[in-house]
Design an enzyme around this catalytic site. Structure first.
Site, PDB file in Angstrom:
ATOM      1  N   LYS A 268      -8.347   1.212  -7.212  1.00 11.20           N
ATOM      2  CA  LYS A 268      -7.557   2.256  -6.573  1.00 11.20           C
ATOM      3  C   LYS A 268      -6.202   2.371  -7.259  1.00 11.20           C
ATOM      4  CE  LYS A 268      -9.520   1.610  -1.953  1.00 11.20           C
ATOM      5  NZ  LYS A 268      -9.975   2.993  -1.728  1.00 11.20           N
TER       6      LYS A 268
ATOM      7  N   TYR B 198      -2.356  -1.455   8.901  1.00 11.42           N
ATOM      8  CA  TYR B 198      -1.166  -2.027   8.278  1.00 11.42           C
ATOM      9  C   TYR B 198      -0.292  -2.759   9.296  1.00 11.42           C
ATOM     10  CZ  TYR B 198      -2.524   1.580   4.905  1.00 11.42           C
ATOM     11  OH  TYR B 198      -3.228   2.381   4.040  1.00 11.42           O
TER      12      TYR B 198
ATOM     13  N   CYS C 183      -3.495   3.039  -5.394  1.00  8.74           N
ATOM     14  CA  CYS C 183      -2.615   2.505  -4.354  1.00  8.74           C
ATOM     15  C   CYS C 183      -2.078   1.125  -4.729  1.00  8.74           C
ATOM     16  CB  CYS C 183      -3.402   2.440  -3.043  1.00  8.74           C
ATOM     17  SG  CYS C 183      -2.529   1.706  -1.656  1.00  8.74           S
TER      18      CYS C 183
ATOM     19  N   HIS D 152       0.841  -1.200   0.000  1.00  8.62           N
ATOM     20  CA  HIS D 152       0.000   0.000   0.000  1.00  8.62           C
ATOM     21  C   HIS D 152       0.876   1.250   0.000  1.00  8.62           C
ATOM     22  CE1 HIS D 152      -3.580  -2.348   1.449  1.00  8.62           C
ATOM     23  NE2 HIS D 152      -2.617  -3.096   1.959  1.00  8.62           N
TER      24      HIS D 152
ATOM     25  N   HIS E  84      -2.466  -3.079  -3.618  1.00 11.19           N
ATOM     26  CA  HIS E  84      -3.865  -2.810  -3.288  1.00 11.19           C
ATOM     27  C   HIS E  84      -4.706  -2.658  -4.554  1.00 11.19           C
ATOM     28  CE1 HIS E  84      -6.747  -0.302  -0.511  1.00 11.19           C
ATOM     29  NE2 HIS E  84      -7.351  -1.300  -1.121  1.00 11.19           N
TER      30      HIS E  84
END
Length: 211
Positions: free
Chosen positions: A197, A113, A199, A77, A191
């Site tokens: 996304k 995380y 990310c 991420h 991700h």
């Protein structure tokens, strides 16, 4: 009904202690448990002779949560922060701020995380690796989530170096190697492979395969 669930949990736990993976230890009769029981029958009814339908890989393994999900994937991420975000402050302060975001803005019980990597390559743990993370909706069991500080304004297909530093590149590769020594990682993804996304701001497999 409760007694039946408890009995099946006990069986699943016994199999887990013997090194066999039958899915989550949840007392539910799923396909993995079904396959295991059929294997028991084929072997004459003795659990000690069971050959697992889905074996846990040999070697060290990290398990997450009460159900002991085996960790076999890393998801990368980014924090979506600008390069000068909290400049001059230690990574501990940045972890505290991300933890606040996750608690107050997303309603999570703590930072989602498992590891953070700062712009200078410093690494700091978040959640324990034995806890299920909260990095990807619907895709957290058996996953370790690593977050790179930076990545604001990135796109899903940017080259790594457009948004992150050489120190972060080295640190991320080293961290992945360390996790691989702890558990049988079979997939490393971004991700953006699990959701619409940008990310982490690059394609994980391209970065991994880069010389």
């Amino acid at each position: 009904m409760t007694e039946q669930i408890d009995a099946l949990k006990a069986l699943q736990m016994a199999l887990a202690r013997l090194g066999y993976y039958t899915g989550a230890i949840d007392g539910l009769f799923g396909p993995r448990t079904d396959a295991a029981l059929k294997a028991v029958s084929a072997e004459g009814g003795a659990i000690r002779n069971l050959k697992p339908a889905v074996p846990v890989p040999a070697g060290p393994m990290i398990f997450q949560g009460i159900a002991r999900y085996p960790v076999d994937e890393i998801v990368i991420h980014c924090a979506a922060t600008h390069p000068d975000w909290m400049r001059g402050q230690p990574l501990t302060a940045k972890r505290k701020e991300i933890d606040r975001w996750h608690r107050e803005e997303r309603g999570w019980r703590k930072i989602g995380y498992h590891h953070l990597i700062d712009r200078d390559g410093a690494i700091l743990p978040g959640r324990a690796e034995t806890e299920i993370g909260a990095g990807v909706e619907g895709h957290n069991r058996g996953v370790i989530h690593i977050c790179l500080i930076g990545g604001a304004g990135s796109s899903a297909t940017d080259p790594f170096e457009r948004n992150f530093t050489t120190a972060q590149d080295r640190a991320l590769r080293g961290l992945i190697d360390a996790i691989r020594a702890e558990t049988a990682i079979t997939r490393i993804t971004g991700h953006n492979e699990h959701a619409a996304k940008a990310c982490p701001g690059f394609v994980a497999r391209n970065w991994m395969n880069r010389a």
